[in-house]
Enzyme design. Structure first.
Site, short mmCIF file in Angstrom:
data_model
loop_
_atom_site.label_atom_id
_atom_site.label_comp_id
_atom_site.label_asym_id
_atom_site.label_seq_id
_atom_site.Cartn_x
_atom_site.Cartn_y
_atom_site.Cartn_z
N ASP A 121 -5.37 -1.26 10.31
CA ASP A 121 -6.70 -0.61 10.37
C ASP A 121 -6.95 -0.04 11.77
O ASP A 121 -7.44 1.08 11.92
CB ASP A 121 -7.80 -1.62 10.04
CG ASP A 121 -7.86 -1.93 8.55
OD1 ASP A 121 -7.16 -1.26 7.78
OD2 ASP A 121 -8.61 -2.85 8.17
N HIS B 255 -2.65 -6.30 8.15
CA HIS B 255 -3.58 -5.25 7.74
C HIS B 255 -4.61 -4.89 8.81
O HIS B 255 -4.87 -3.70 9.05
CB HIS B 255 -4.28 -5.70 6.44
CG HIS B 255 -4.45 -4.61 5.46
ND1 HIS B 255 -5.63 -3.91 5.35
CD2 HIS B 255 -3.60 -4.08 4.55
CE1 HIS B 255 -5.49 -3.01 4.41
NE2 HIS B 255 -4.27 -3.09 3.90
N GLU C 283 -3.32 6.47 4.77
CA GLU C 283 -2.93 6.85 6.14
C GLU C 283 -2.80 8.36 6.28
O GLU C 283 -2.09 8.87 7.14
CB GLU C 283 -1.63 6.12 6.53
CG GLU C 283 -0.33 6.71 6.05
CD GLU C 283 -0.05 6.54 4.55
OE1 GLU C 283 -0.99 6.35 3.78
OE2 GLU C 283 1.13 6.66 4.17
N ASN D 295 1.77 -2.31 8.68
CA ASN D 295 0.99 -3.32 7.95
C ASN D 295 1.82 -4.59 7.72
O ASN D 295 1.35 -5.70 7.96
CB ASN D 295 0.58 -2.78 6.57
CG ASN D 295 -0.76 -2.08 6.61
OD1 ASN D 295 -1.56 -2.31 7.51
ND2 ASN D 295 -1.01 -1.22 5.64
N ASP E 84 0.19 12.64 8.07
CA ASP E 84 0.41 11.33 7.47
C ASP E 84 1.21 10.46 8.47
O ASP E 84 2.24 10.89 9.00
CB ASP E 84 1.22 11.53 6.17
CG ASP E 84 1.41 10.25 5.39
OD1 ASP E 84 0.85 10.14 4.28
OD2 ASP E 84 2.15 9.36 5.87
N1 LIG Z 1 -4.28 -1.25 7.08
C1 LIG Z 1 -4.52 -0.37 6.13
N2 LIG Z 1 -3.52 0.03 5.32
C2 LIG Z 1 -3.76 0.95 4.38
C3 LIG Z 1 -5.06 1.50 4.19
N3 LIG Z 1 -4.99 2.38 3.18
C4 LIG Z 1 -3.70 2.40 2.75
N4 LIG Z 1 -2.95 1.54 3.47
C5 LIG Z 1 -1.52 1.23 3.34
O1 LIG Z 1 -0.77 2.34 3.81
C6 LIG Z 1 0.57 2.16 3.29
C7 LIG Z 1 1.15 3.51 2.95
O2 LIG Z 1 2.47 3.31 2.63
P1 LIG Z 1 3.41 4.41 2.01
O3 LIG Z 1 2.62 5.33 1.12
O4 LIG Z 1 4.59 3.73 1.44
O5 LIG Z 1 3.82 5.29 3.22
P2 LIG Z 1 4.52 4.95 4.59
O6 LIG Z 1 4.96 3.54 4.71
O7 LIG Z 1 3.62 5.46 5.67
O8 LIG Z 1 5.81 5.83 4.52
P3 LIG Z 1 5.92 7.40 4.75
O9 LIG Z 1 4.58 8.01 4.48
O10 LIG Z 1 6.93 7.84 3.75
O11 LIG Z 1 6.37 7.60 6.14
C8 LIG Z 1 0.44 1.23 2.09
O12 LIG Z 1 1.08 0.01 2.41
C9 LIG Z 1 -1.06 1.02 1.93
O13 LIG Z 1 -1.37 -0.28 1.50
C10 LIG Z 1 -6.11 1.03 5.03
O14 LIG Z 1 -7.27 1.43 4.95
N5 LIG Z 1 -5.79 0.11 5.98
#
Ligand SMILES: Nc1nc2c(ncn2[C@@H]2O[C@H](COP(=O)(O)OP(=O)(O)OP(=O)(O)O)[C@@H](O)[C@H]2O)c(=O)[nH]1
Length: 373
Positions: free
Chosen positions: A252, A248, A278, A243, A235
């Protein structure tokens, strides 16, 4: 007078018998052709279809060589065979996949009709792969055309010089070529649809659906052969910040590059998918337990030691955390889906621990209670 009539009678009887024999032989040929036609239409996959075209046809019609050239500019056919675990050269030596028609100049000269005639080694041998034994005397080259486009050619050769004569009728062969072309198109379309259903549109990697189909299969294989199997849940750290800070589309792009970097560290037989958001998941089959952690570390370092370069040249540091689980640490169960679920759950729990311990690290899942517990 009587003798003359008798002679004429004999002659007519012989002629009638010969015509009857010919008619029976044609009927039998037609029946064999119909059986093959059904087999062509019923083939549910590319390897099945190739088997009918290259092997069954040859046997049924006692041909001395069959060759098939197919245009595969996008690599779809090769990918399809790879996915089915087919070794092309071994399974279908008569098959050639071409990037462009110019790789087989004869294809460029083909019109819409089959070309029949004498087998000329300098001209035709290259169409038959290693199957082109000496002594071939006549051949037929059938253009395969779909929606007005040449998609390849199918060719038959015989040691019998009279088998394919230049002035012979080609209706039967034209019909065969049309059916083969439609069937090839069909299996390819089915395959593309199947691929789309198991592919993640953003990264081009496999998606979670594929992973969930694959995981119990790999667990079953590992159990049967007593091999190690490791599962890695990865992850991207603080991805939300990326983002939020860069937008965004940059997020991506980071996901695409992270996916590629992980894939580069894996072997061809490893399974990898974007699990969602992610998160990425990897299965390492036939992997001794001690190598699994090394592989996970290698992936982690491949990410954190080199920044991701954004399209505008910005260097973005990216790290990831991962949880690792090993099949050998789980209690065995005869129920593969449950065992597969436990393997994934153990990796997921370990990932959670890696995040809690500060990120940019690998945590190995503890001795898990399997579904048999
Ligand atoms: N650009 C983009 N963002 C995505 C996609 N799928 C999910 N996300 C974003 O990925 C982010 C995941 O955030 P969190 O689950 O808070 O995790 P994190 O910020 O990586 O924090 P930790 O995992 O705790 O390190 C969210 O803001 C989602 O909107 C995608 O296909 N593209």
């Amino acid at each position: 007078m009587l003798e003359a009539l008798q002679a004429q009678n004999d002659h007519l009887r012989r002629r009638l018998e010969s015509l009857l024999r010919q008619a029976r032989s044609n009927e039998e040929k037609l029946r064999r052709f119909e059986r093959l036609e059904h087999a062509l239409i019923g083939a549910g996959s590319l390897p099945d279809l190739l088997r009918v075209i290259l092997l069954d046809y040859r046997e049924t019609f006692e041909l001395d060589a069959v060759g098939l050239c197919l245009l595969d500019a996008g690599g779809d056919l090769q990918r399809c065979l790879d996915e089915a675990g087919v070794d092309r050269a071994a399974a279908f030596p008569g098959l050639q996949l071409l990037g462009t028609a110019s790789e087989q100049p004869l294809l460029l000269q083909l019109g819409l009709r089959p070309v029949l005639g004498q087998f000329q080694a300098w001209r035709h041998a290259c169409l038959f792969g290693p199957d082109r034994g000496a002594g071939l005397a006549s051949c037929a080259v059938l253009p395969l055309v779909r929606q007005g486009q040449l998609i390849g050619s199918l060719q038959f050769a015989s040691r019998d010089s009279g088998r394919y004569e230049a002035d012979a009728g080609t209706e039967f062969l034209e019909r065969l070529a049309a059916i083969v072309a439609i069937c090839l198109d069909n299996v390819l379309n089915q395959e593309r649809l199947r691929q789309a259903g198991i592919t993640d549109a953003l990264t081009g990697l496999h998606n979670r659906r594929y992973f969930e189909q694959r995981c119990p299969i790999e667990v079953g294989e590992a159990q049967r052969h007593g091999h190690g199997l490791a599962c890695l849940f990865l992850d991207v750290d603080h991805f939300k910040r990326i983002n939020d800070t860069h937008g965004h589309p940059v997020g991506d792009e980071v996901l695409r590059q992270v996916g590629q970097r992980i894939r580069q560290q894996l072997r061809a037989g490893d399974t990898m998918a974007r699990y969602g958001g992610e998160e990425f998941v990897v299965l390492l089959p036939r992997c001794p337990d001690e190598h699994a952690l090394e592989t996970a570390e290698r992936i982690r370092r491949a990410l954190c030691e080199t920044c991701v370069e954004l399209p505008d040249g910005t260097q973005l540091p990216v790290t990831l955390s991962a949880g690792l689980s090993l099949l050998s640490h789980l209690l065995t169960s005869s129920q593969l889906p449950l065992l597969a679920g436990s393997l994934v759950a153990a990796a997921d729990a370990a990932l959670y621990a890696a995040k809690a311990q500060g990120r940019n690290r690998i945590v190995m899942g503890g001795q898990g209670a399997g579904p048999g517990a």
